[in-house]
Design a protein around this motif. Structure first.
Motif, short mmCIF file in Angstrom:
data_model
loop_
_atom_site.label_atom_id
_atom_site.label_comp_id
_atom_site.label_asym_id
_atom_site.label_seq_id
_atom_site.Cartn_x
_atom_site.Cartn_y
_atom_site.Cartn_z
N VAL A 175 0.56 -1.36 -0.15
CA VAL A 175 0.13 0.02 0.15
C VAL A 175 0.72 1.58 0.13
N GLU A 176 1.99 0.94 0.70
CA GLU A 176 2.61 2.46 1.08
C GLU A 176 3.82 3.00 -0.42
N PHE A 177 3.65 1.44 -1.18
CA PHE A 177 4.34 1.60 -2.10
C PHE A 177 3.89 1.90 -3.87
N VAL A 178 2.32 2.39 -3.13
CA VAL A 178 1.92 2.53 -4.65
C VAL A 178 1.18 3.86 -3.80
N LYS A 179 1.13 4.22 -2.30
CA LYS A 179 0.62 5.55 -1.86
C LYS A 179 1.97 6.33 -2.53
N ASP A 180 3.41 5.19 -2.55
CA ASP A 180 4.87 6.54 -3.40
C ASP A 180 4.69 6.69 -4.37
N ILE A 181 3.87 6.02 -5.35
CA ILE A 181 3.83 5.77 -6.73
C ILE A 181 2.51 6.96 -7.24
N MET A 182 1.68 7.28 -5.83
CA MET A 182 0.87 8.47 -6.35
C MET A 182 1.69 9.78 -6.46
N LYS A 183 2.39 9.93 -5.31
CA LYS A 183 2.67 10.87 -4.50
C LYS A 183 3.84 11.32 -5.62
N SER A 184 4.77 10.67 -6.26
CA SER A 184 5.69 10.40 -7.28
C SER A 184 5.02 11.36 -8.37
N SER A 185 3.79 10.84 -8.76
CA SER A 185 2.83 11.12 -10.33
C SER A 185 1.89 12.55 -10.10
N MET A 186 1.84 12.99 -8.34
CA MET A 186 1.51 13.84 -7.30
C MET A 186 0.26 14.04 -7.95
N VAL A 187 -0.95 12.90 -7.21
CA VAL A 187 -2.15 13.23 -7.75
C VAL A 187 -1.79 12.79 -5.66
N ALA A 188 -2.76 14.23 -5.75
CA ALA A 188 -2.76 14.94 -3.98
C ALA A 188 -4.10 14.45 -3.79
N SER A 189 -4.41 12.87 -3.71
CA SER A 189 -5.60 12.59 -3.08
C SER A 189 -5.13 11.42 -2.11
N SER A 190 -6.00 11.44 -1.61
CA SER A 190 -5.79 10.24 -0.58
C SER A 190 -7.17 9.02 -0.67
N ASN A 191 -7.76 9.27 -2.04
CA ASN A 191 -9.14 8.99 -2.22
C ASN A 191 -8.55 7.60 -2.23
N LEU A 192 -9.86 7.20 -1.53
CA LEU A 192 -9.75 5.72 -0.66
C LEU A 192 -9.97 4.39 -2.12
N PHE A 193 -10.81 5.09 -3.37
CA PHE A 193 -10.70 4.01 -4.37
C PHE A 193 -10.05 4.80 -5.30
N ILE A 194 -9.02 5.30 -5.06
CA ILE A 194 -7.79 5.44 -6.20
C ILE A 194 -6.64 4.26 -5.56
N ILE A 195 -6.45 4.20 -4.21
CA ILE A 195 -5.78 3.56 -3.62
C ILE A 195 -5.98 2.26 -4.02
N SER A 196 -7.36 1.93 -3.49
CA SER A 196 -7.69 0.29 -3.84
C SER A 196 -7.30 -0.28 -4.99
N THR A 197 -7.25 0.89 -6.29
CA THR A 197 -7.48 0.29 -7.43
C THR A 197 -6.16 0.16 -7.56
N GLY A 198 -5.24 1.28 -7.63
CA GLY A 198 -3.30 0.57 -7.71
C GLY A 198 -3.07 0.01 -6.75
N VAL A 199 -3.76 -0.56 -6.12
CA VAL A 199 -3.22 -1.77 -5.30
C VAL A 199 -3.34 -2.64 -6.06
N THR A 200 -4.79 -2.86 -6.39
CA THR A 200 -5.43 -4.39 -6.66
C THR A 200 -4.61 -4.04 -8.32
N LEU A 201 -4.11 -3.29 -9.08
CA LEU A 201 -4.50 -3.36 -10.30
C LEU A 201 -2.84 -4.06 -10.42
N LEU A 202 -1.82 -3.71 -9.45
CA LEU A 202 -0.49 -3.86 -9.00
C LEU A 202 -0.58 -5.37 -8.88
N MET A 203 -1.63 -5.64 -8.18
CA MET A 203 -1.24 -7.30 -7.58
C MET A 203 -1.74 -7.94 -8.42
#
Lengths: 230, 131
Positions: free
Chosen positions: A50-78
């Motif tokens: 989760v932190e890894f995906v959050k870091d990806i989001m941070k580095s692409s400047m998604v200034a969002s703690s939107n649960l859905f976007i995080i879930s999508t990112g982590v699910t996609l990655l796995m």
């Protein structure tokens, strides 16, 4: 298989379902006894993803703690990680009138990757419409000049295609070469032994490619989402 | 195998539909069952850690202040003790001096008395002799 006048590729349905079940089991079982205090190593692993995906989001400047976007990112990655690795250890191919490969990486089929890409691009469009209204979305195709509409339209099409086909191409190429190397078995023991070393190397490389491509897919997803959120 | 031909490639819409549905279901199930909990945990832990750090900083400051205060008290106590010792020494010296003087005095008195007593007894003896 044809159902409701739609064709279904049975092998893809089987492999994607298995990949989804594996991802669900990993995510669910590892966080079953999740605690706020000191996490055990399994929970720690999930938290790391989760932190890894959050870091990806941070580095692409998604200034969002939107649960859905995080879930999508982590699910996609796995999901992509599992799906990319599924075809590496072995593949099951039935040879008949129509040779069918029953077990392979689902991502080595363009249907799967392009569907994911289309879903993601559609989601970014949806974000844009919800955040800025339909008018802004519609007008954004004619910016900065009216004449550039074809370019903007092609850009959207191209991002979808490249996002999906990049993943497909990498995994498919890996599987083709693996299948080619594996077919050496039918040429006698000496050639199989000769081929086993490049086979090993190529499998390791395929794992590497699978990980990298999953990472790239998630990163690009976040970049496209960030582009719309801005 | 395909519902649709695009640039001569067969496209099976059913597969794509199935893929879209299963991925969406997976995302929503994981969001509901796993990530809500996990992200909540991560956030709580983050807050707890920030709180702990703030508390540590606070107690550090307090400890520093206390240490300074106790240092000051110790310093004052040392000064007081030194003064007390000085004063006491002075008093003691004085006492000794007084005691010495008094002793001298007493000795002198005693000597005088004894000499007086001697002369008086001498005269008494003489008187007895003379009688």
């Amino acid at each position: 298989m044809v159902l409701f006048h739609l064709t279904f590729d049975l092998s893809i349905i089987i492999t994607t379902t298995i990949a989804a079940i594996i991802v669900f089991l990993i995510a669910y079982l590892l966080t079953r006894n999740a605690t706020v205090s000191v996490p055990n190593k399994w929970q720690n692993f999930m938290e790391w993803i989760v932190e890894f995906v959050k870091d990806i989001m941070k580095s692409s400047m998604v200034a969002s703690s939107n649960l859905f976007i995080i879930s999508t990112g982590v699910t996609l990655l796995m999901y992509l990680f599992i799906a990319n690795l599924m075809g590496i250890p072995f593949s099951i191919i039935t040879v008949g009138e129509h040779p069918v490969s029953w077990w392979k990486s689902p991502t080595s089929d363009a249907h799967v990757t392009l569907t994911l890409a289309i879903m993601i691009i559609a989601y970014t469009h949806f974000i844009d419409i919800r955040l800025h209204g339909f008018k802004h979305f519609f007008v954004s195709f004619f910016k900065p000049f009216m004449v550039l509409f074809p370019l903007n339209a092609v850009e959207q099409l191209a991002t979808t295609l490249t996002l999906g086909l990049r993943l497909f191409g990498n995994i498919y190429a890996g599987e083709v070469l693996l299948a080619f190397l594996a077919s050496a078995v039918s040429h006698g023991i000496f050639i199989s032994l000769l081929v086993s070393i490049p086979m090993l190397i190529w499998q390791a490389f395929c794992i590497f490619i699978g990980v990298i491509q999953a990472y790239i897919f998630v990163t690009l997803t976040m970049v496209y989402i960030a582009h719309r959120l801005a | 195998m395909g519902d649709l031909m695009l640039f001569g490639l067969p496209i099976s819409l059913g597969t794509m539909l199935y893929q879209a549905v299963i991925f969406t279901i997976l995302v929503f199930i994981l969001k509901k069952l796993v990530f809500k909990k996990l992200i909540g945990i991560l956030d709580t832990r983050k807050e707890a850690i920030v709180e702990q750090l703030r508390l540590t900083e606070d107690s550090k400051l307090k400890a520093k202040k206390n240490l300074e205060k106790s240092d000051e008290i110790l310093h004052q106590a040392k000064i007081d003790a030194r003064e007390l010792i000085k004063y006491n020494e002075k008093v003691a010296k004085q006492l000794v001096q007084e005691a010495k003087e008094e002793a001298k005095h007493i000795l002198q008195e005693a000597q005088e008395e004894s000499s007086l007593a001697r002369t008086s007894s001498y005269t008494q003896n003489n008187q007895i002799k003379g009688a």
